[in-house]
Design a protein around this motif. Structure first.
Motif, PDB file in Angstrom:
ATOM      1  N   GLU A 108       0.798  -1.226   0.000  1.00  0.00           N
ATOM      2  CA  GLU A 108       0.000   0.000   0.000  1.00  0.00           C
ATOM      3  C   GLU A 108       0.831   1.276   0.000  1.00  0.00           C
ATOM      4  N   PRO A 109       1.834   1.439   0.869  1.00  0.00           N
ATOM      5  CA  PRO A 109       2.569   2.706   0.888  1.00  0.00           C
ATOM      6  C   PRO A 109       3.243   3.061  -0.433  1.00  0.00           C
ATOM      7  N   VAL A 110       3.903   2.080  -1.058  1.00  0.00           N
ATOM      8  CA  VAL A 110       4.614   2.401  -2.302  1.00  0.00           C
ATOM      9  C   VAL A 110       3.651   2.582  -3.469  1.00  0.00           C
ATOM     10  N   THR A 111       2.600   1.765  -3.523  1.00  0.00           N
ATOM     11  CA  THR A 111       1.671   1.890  -4.648  1.00  0.00           C
ATOM     12  C   THR A 111       0.796   3.133  -4.518  1.00  0.00           C
ATOM     13  N   SER A 112       0.486   3.544  -3.304  1.00  0.00           N
ATOM     14  CA  SER A 112      -0.270   4.778  -3.123  1.00  0.00           C
ATOM     15  C   SER A 112       0.553   5.972  -3.576  1.00  0.00           C
ATOM     16  N   ALA A 113       1.836   5.954  -3.242  1.00  0.00           N
ATOM     17  CA  ALA A 113       2.721   7.043  -3.664  1.00  0.00           C
ATOM     18  C   ALA A 113       2.836   7.085  -5.185  1.00  0.00           C
ATOM     19  N   LEU A 114       2.964   5.914  -5.809  1.00  0.00           N
ATOM     20  CA  LEU A 114       3.064   5.859  -7.267  1.00  0.00           C
ATOM     21  C   LEU A 114       1.757   6.270  -7.933  1.00  0.00           C
ATOM     22  N   THR A 115       0.656   5.849  -7.359  1.00  0.00           N
ATOM     23  CA  THR A 115      -0.653   6.231  -7.897  1.00  0.00           C
ATOM     24  C   THR A 115      -0.839   7.740  -7.829  1.00  0.00           C
ATOM     25  N   TRP A 116      -0.430   8.335  -6.724  1.00  0.00           N
ATOM     26  CA  TRP A 116      -0.526   9.785  -6.584  1.00  0.00           C
ATOM     27  C   TRP A 116       0.310  10.492  -7.645  1.00  0.00           C
ATOM     28  N   GLU A 117       1.531  10.045  -7.834  1.00  0.00           N
ATOM     29  CA  GLU A 117       2.431  10.708  -8.778  1.00  0.00           C
ATOM     30  C   GLU A 117       2.039  10.489 -10.236  1.00  0.00           C
ATOM     31  N   LEU A 118       1.612   9.258 -10.573  1.00  0.00           N
ATOM     32  CA  LEU A 118       1.403   8.895 -11.974  1.00  0.00           C
ATOM     33  C   LEU A 118      -0.038   8.991 -12.452  1.00  0.00           C
ATOM     34  N   VAL A 119      -0.982   8.980 -11.516  1.00  0.00           N
ATOM     35  CA  VAL A 119      -2.399   9.009 -11.903  1.00  0.00           C
ATOM     36  C   VAL A 119      -3.080  10.294 -11.454  1.00  0.00           C
ATOM     37  N   PHE A 120      -3.025  10.571 -10.168  1.00  0.00           N
ATOM     38  CA  PHE A 120      -3.795  11.690  -9.643  1.00  0.00           C
ATOM     39  C   PHE A 120      -3.154  13.049  -9.896  1.00  0.00           C
ATOM     40  N   LYS A 121      -1.837  13.143  -9.813  1.00  0.00           N
ATOM     41  CA  LYS A 121      -1.203  14.427 -10.107  1.00  0.00           C
ATOM     42  C   LYS A 121      -1.504  14.888 -11.540  1.00  0.00           C
ATOM     43  N   PRO A 122      -1.328  14.032 -12.560  1.00  0.00           N
ATOM     44  CA  PRO A 122      -1.692  14.448 -13.917  1.00  0.00           C
ATOM     45  C   PRO A 122      -3.178  14.791 -14.043  1.00  0.00           C
ATOM     46  N   MET A 123      -4.018  14.063 -13.327  1.00  0.00           N
ATOM     47  CA  MET A 123      -5.457  14.320 -13.369  1.00  0.00           C
ATOM     48  C   MET A 123      -5.783  15.720 -12.856  1.00  0.00           C
ATOM     49  N   PHE A 124      -5.021  16.167 -11.858  1.00  0.00           N
ATOM     50  CA  PHE A 124      -5.272  17.468 -11.248  1.00  0.00           C
ATOM     51  C   PHE A 124      -4.387  18.569 -11.825  1.00  0.00           C
ATOM     52  N   GLY A 125      -3.686  18.267 -12.915  1.00  0.00           N
ATOM     53  CA  GLY A 125      -2.856  19.279 -13.558  1.00  0.00           C
ATOM     54  C   GLY A 125      -1.570  19.580 -12.817  1.00  0.00           C
ATOM     55  N   MET A 126      -1.123  18.639 -11.980  1.00  0.00           N
ATOM     56  CA  MET A 126       0.108  18.817 -11.208  1.00  0.00           C
ATOM     57  C   MET A 126       1.262  18.082 -11.881  1.00  0.00           C
ATOM     58  N   THR A 127       2.483  18.421 -11.502  1.00  0.00           N
ATOM     59  CA  THR A 127       3.676  17.842 -12.115  1.00  0.00           C
ATOM     60  C   THR A 127       4.144  16.615 -11.344  1.00  0.00           C
ATOM     61  N   THR A 128       4.359  15.542 -12.062  1.00  0.00           N
ATOM     62  CA  THR A 128       4.864  14.311 -11.455  1.00  0.00           C
ATOM     63  C   THR A 128       6.312  14.483 -11.034  1.00  0.00           C
ATOM     64  N   ASP A 129       6.647  14.014  -9.860  1.00  0.00           N
ATOM     65  CA  ASP A 129       8.015  14.058  -9.345  1.00  0.00           C
ATOM     66  C   ASP A 129       8.733  12.781  -9.767  1.00  0.00           C
ATOM     67  N   ALA A 130       9.590  12.889 -10.773  1.00  0.00           N
ATOM     68  CA  ALA A 130      10.265  11.718 -11.332  1.00  0.00           C
ATOM     69  C   ALA A 130      11.154  11.027 -10.304  1.00  0.00           C
ATOM     70  N   ALA A 131      11.748  11.784  -9.404  1.00  0.00           N
ATOM     71  CA  ALA A 131      12.630  11.195  -8.386  1.00  0.00           C
ATOM     72  C   ALA A 131      11.842  10.305  -7.432  1.00  0.00           C
ATOM     73  N   VAL A 132      10.640  10.760  -7.066  1.00  0.00           N
ATOM     74  CA  VAL A 132       9.789   9.958  -6.189  1.00  0.00           C
ATOM     75  C   VAL A 132       9.369   8.678  -6.896  1.00  0.00           C
ATOM     76  N   VAL A 133       9.013   8.795  -8.173  1.00  0.00           N
ATOM     77  CA  VAL A 133       8.599   7.626  -8.943  1.00  0.00           C
ATOM     78  C   VAL A 133       9.728   6.604  -9.005  1.00  0.00           C
TER      79      VAL A 133
END
Length: 213
Positions: A108-133
């Protein structure tokens, strides 16, 4: 039978987890939409159901619960004779509990972080943090290596039958299958077969249909 009520949002992965469990059990329920964009989850009357201001919240008669895994466990235990068992079909239920903890604390912790960066951030017009990914993807790879070994020994994580262990993975698993992270699952044959199996369950397809409405 008391009417079940789920207060949440279709876009919420935690809400999706609860609905999937209800669908597996074939239970009737009332869905009460909580408008996250307008902050309905941060004020009354919702806070009387979940004081932490997060969806979902759940009512079963006079009983009120507000953590998705607690809710799915309640549904599994209190509606044991309905629909899919969801309980561990193995001699030692502690094994199933062990893997439920793995999902909660490792997957859950790693997939939630990835989901936030790769799915929800683009959905909300935010920039994905490549280092976090990059960081979280490396951690996920290690988790999936453990899963690959486990799933070479049994069809599902909790044993030979689909259970809450597998169901709890569904929301984040679904999100990541639409991202480049999918290759991490594809490269592990047992993990990928398991993923395809559980994502195709009718109970989960019904959850996805909610997102289309």
């Amino acid at each position: 039978m008391a009417v079940l009520k789920v207060h949440g949002s279709p876009i919420s992965t935690a809400t999706q987890r609860v609905i999937a469990a209800i669908n597996e059990k074939g239970l009737e329920y009332e869905f009460v939409h909580v408008n996250l964009a307008e902050g309905e989850h941060k004020r009354e009357p919702f806070l009387s159901l979940n004081p932490f201001g997060q969806v979902p919240a759940f009512e079963d008669g006079d009983l009120k619960l507000f953590e998705s895994r607690a809710i799915t466990t309640h549904i599994t235990r209190n509606y044991a004779t309905s629909g899919t068992s969801l309980a561990p079909a193995i001699n030692n239920p502690s094994v199933c509990v062990n893997w439920m903890q793995v999902e909660n604390h490792q997957f859950e912790p790693v997939t939630s972080a990835l989901t936030w960066e790769l799915v929800f951030k683009p959905m909300f017009g935010m920039t994905t943090d490549a280092a976090v990914v990059e960081e979280k993807e490396a951690k996920l790879a290690k988790v999936l290596d453990v899963y690959e070994k486990r799933l070479s020994q049994s069809k599902y994580l909790g044993g030979d039958a689909f259970s809450l262990v597998d169901l709890h993975h569904l929301p984040n698993l679904q999100c990541l299958m639409g991202t480049p992270i999918k290759k991490r699952f594809e490269s592990r044959p047992h993990v990928f077969a398991w993923s395809a199996d559980i994502l195709a369950r009718p109970s989960w397809v019904k959850v996805l249909d909610m997102l289309k409405n």
